[in-house]
Design an enzyme around this catalytic site. Structure first.
Site, PDB file in Angstrom:
ATOM      1  CB  SER A   1      -5.247  -5.526  -9.735  1.00 36.48           C
ATOM      2  OG  SER A   1      -5.126  -4.191  -9.660  1.00 36.48           O
TER       3      SER A   1
ATOM      4  N   GLY B   1      10.450  -1.800  -7.051  1.00 40.85           N
ATOM      5  CA  GLY B   1      10.089  -1.136  -7.877  1.00 40.85           C
ATOM      6  C   GLY B   1       9.172  -0.072  -7.123  1.00 40.85           C
TER       7      GLY B   1
ATOM      8  NE  ARG C   1      -1.358  36.231  -8.351  1.00 39.19           N
ATOM      9  CZ  ARG C   1      -2.011  36.872  -9.202  1.00 39.19           C
ATOM     10  NH1 ARG C   1      -1.145  37.740  -9.969  1.00 39.19           N
ATOM     11  NH2 ARG C   1      -3.391  36.662  -9.534  1.00 39.19           N
TER      12      ARG C   1
ATOM     13  CD  GLU D   1       6.470  -0.268 -10.780  1.00 41.61           C
ATOM     14  OE1 GLU D   1       5.877  -1.472 -11.263  1.00 41.61           O
ATOM     15  OE2 GLU D   1       7.769   0.111 -10.976  1.00 41.61           O
TER      16      GLU D   1
ATOM     17  NE  ARG E   1      -3.848 -11.413   0.924  1.00 40.58           N
ATOM     18  CZ  ARG E   1      -3.262 -10.883  -0.207  1.00 40.58           C
ATOM     19  NH1 ARG E   1      -1.965 -10.546  -0.540  1.00 40.58           N
ATOM     20  NH2 ARG E   1      -4.249 -10.311  -1.130  1.00 40.58           N
TER      21      ARG E   1
END
Length: 416
Positions: A168, A277, A303, A399, A411
């Site tokens: 990071s 990305g 089911r 990423e 921030r």
């Protein structure tokens, strides 16, 4: 603008793809309720190349997804087929072999491909990011030298930022490149590199100056460079159709002509690549979640327990409704961020972070709930839902971890 080519590209994709019989095409659409239809709100051209990608995923990827996972096969030839449809350089300029599509178009395509194999599509998204970085920040000679063979997927690319001691905290990376005349001498190592050892081109962030982000530059290395080696192939929970290795540099001599941009620009290049990305990997999560909703829908219908289909159970109905709602909300957020990035808006980076955070968290929860709805069957490798769970878990880490995404958003809110 490049995105004006979309109609011609879409038409080319349609002509290249073998057509399915009408019955098979209808079967491929069956079960997609209008409320989660991924084509809602798209232009006709976008719907066309979305269909191309969905058809490719259904015919060329989904039948092999389990085998690629179990045997850890890197499906090179399948990806080259995808490249023939324009998927090797989706948002790369056409003059070097790219398709010249927009970020939204790219998101649509990666979401569709991911329904067939999330792991393979995720590698393709990283490859596309690397080609875009060379196309955008390289000079004309670099663009002509690298991009055509990458867009055709004759060659494959890897993105090299993370190191054993800097994940990071990417700006603290230690891999060094010392200038010696017209070359750099590269030393250090990168960790968790998708495609590492099997790919041909490595886009490497390295330190050419002092500490911090302004001391980082971006070099392009080719496989076979003396001093370039690779660690063991990692054994992973998911993403098994793409190899992951450490990339090691020992006195690698790299020409100055292989540097993208100016010295000290590397961290900025890396982050701009990651904005796209993050949209790409979020789009891959959308595809996995969409496929998992359809698998859960089908399982609840067929089911039976306590003498009636699971679909009659109101609790499971509510959970399915929540899954569908979260899927559509995530898709809208990702597509909004893709538009912002395409338009170069000031808030694009934080919107990409928000979309990556929300979509990867929500889509993992959707896939995990789909597995739970399958009961014990969901834990068997005969059922695709477990592979979607394993393959997208890592999307909350790479990423930029989702904790870092929260930091970026906070921030932005608190910066005054």
């Amino acid at each position: 603008m490049a995105c004006r080519r979309a109609p011609r590209v879409a038409a080319r994709l349609l002509l290249l793809l073998p057509r399915r019989p009408a019955a098979a095409a209808a079967a491929g659409r069956r079960g997609i309720a209008s409320c989660i239809d991924p084509s809602t709100g798209l232009t006709e051209e976008q719907k066309e190349f979305q269909k191309v990608a969905l058809d490719f995923a259904a015919k060329e990827m989904a039948p092999h997804m389990a085998e690629w996972d179990e045997k850890e096969i890197f499906p090179v030839e399948t990806m080259r087929k995808a490249a023939q449809l324009g998927f090797g350089g989706i948002y790369v300029k056409p003059d070097v072999g790219g398709s010249g599509l927009s970020r939204l178009d790219t998101s649509i395509i990666f979401e569709a491909l991911s329904t067939g194999c999330t792991s393979t599509t995720a590698y393709m998204s990283i490859h596309n990011m690397c080609v875009w970085m060379i196309d955008t920040f390289g000079n004309e000679e670099q663009r002509r030298r690298f991009c055509p063979s990458l867009c055709s997927m004759e060659k494959f690319a890897s993105y090299c930022l993370t190191e054993p001691g800097s994940g990071s905290d990417a700006a603290s990376l230690l891999t060094s490149a010392q200038r010696k005349g017209d070359t750099y001498v590269l030393n250090g190592s990168k960790a968790f590199i998708s495609g590492g050892g099997d790919t041909d081109v490595y886009v490497v962030m390295c330190r050419t100056g002092g500490p911090g982000p302004k001391g980082i530059s971006c070099l392009v290395l080719e496989k076979g460079t003396p001093g370039l080696s690779f660690g063991k192939k990692e054994k992973k929970v998911g993403w098994n159709s793409q190899p992951t290795r450490a990339v090691i540099f020992e006195d690698c001599v790299v020409p100055v002509g292989n540097r993208l941009g100016a010295e000290g620009q590397g961290f900025s290049i890396a982050m701009k690549g990651l904005n796209g990305g993050r949209i790409n990997i979020a789009s891959c999560s959308l595809g996995a979640a969409h496929a998992s909703v359809l698998l859960a829908q089908e399982h609840l219908t067929v089911r039976k327990q306590f003498g009636e289909p699971l679909a009659n159970n109101q609790y499971l109905q509510f959970r399915l409704a929540e899954m569908a709602t979260r899927l559509v909300a995530a898709r809208l957020m990702v597509r909004n961020a893709a538009r912002a990035l395409q338009e170069g808006r000031e808030d694009a980076a934080v919107l990409c972070s928000m979309a990556k955070l929300f979509a990867t968290d929500e889509c993992f929860a959707i896939c995990n709930q789909a597995l739970q709805m399958h009961g014990g069957y969901g834990y068997l490798k005969d059922y695709a839902v477990q592979q979607f769970v394993r393959d997208i878990r890592v999307h909350q880490i790479l990423e930029g971890t989702n904790e870092v995404m929260r930091m970026i958003v906070a921030r932005n809110l608190l910066q005054g």
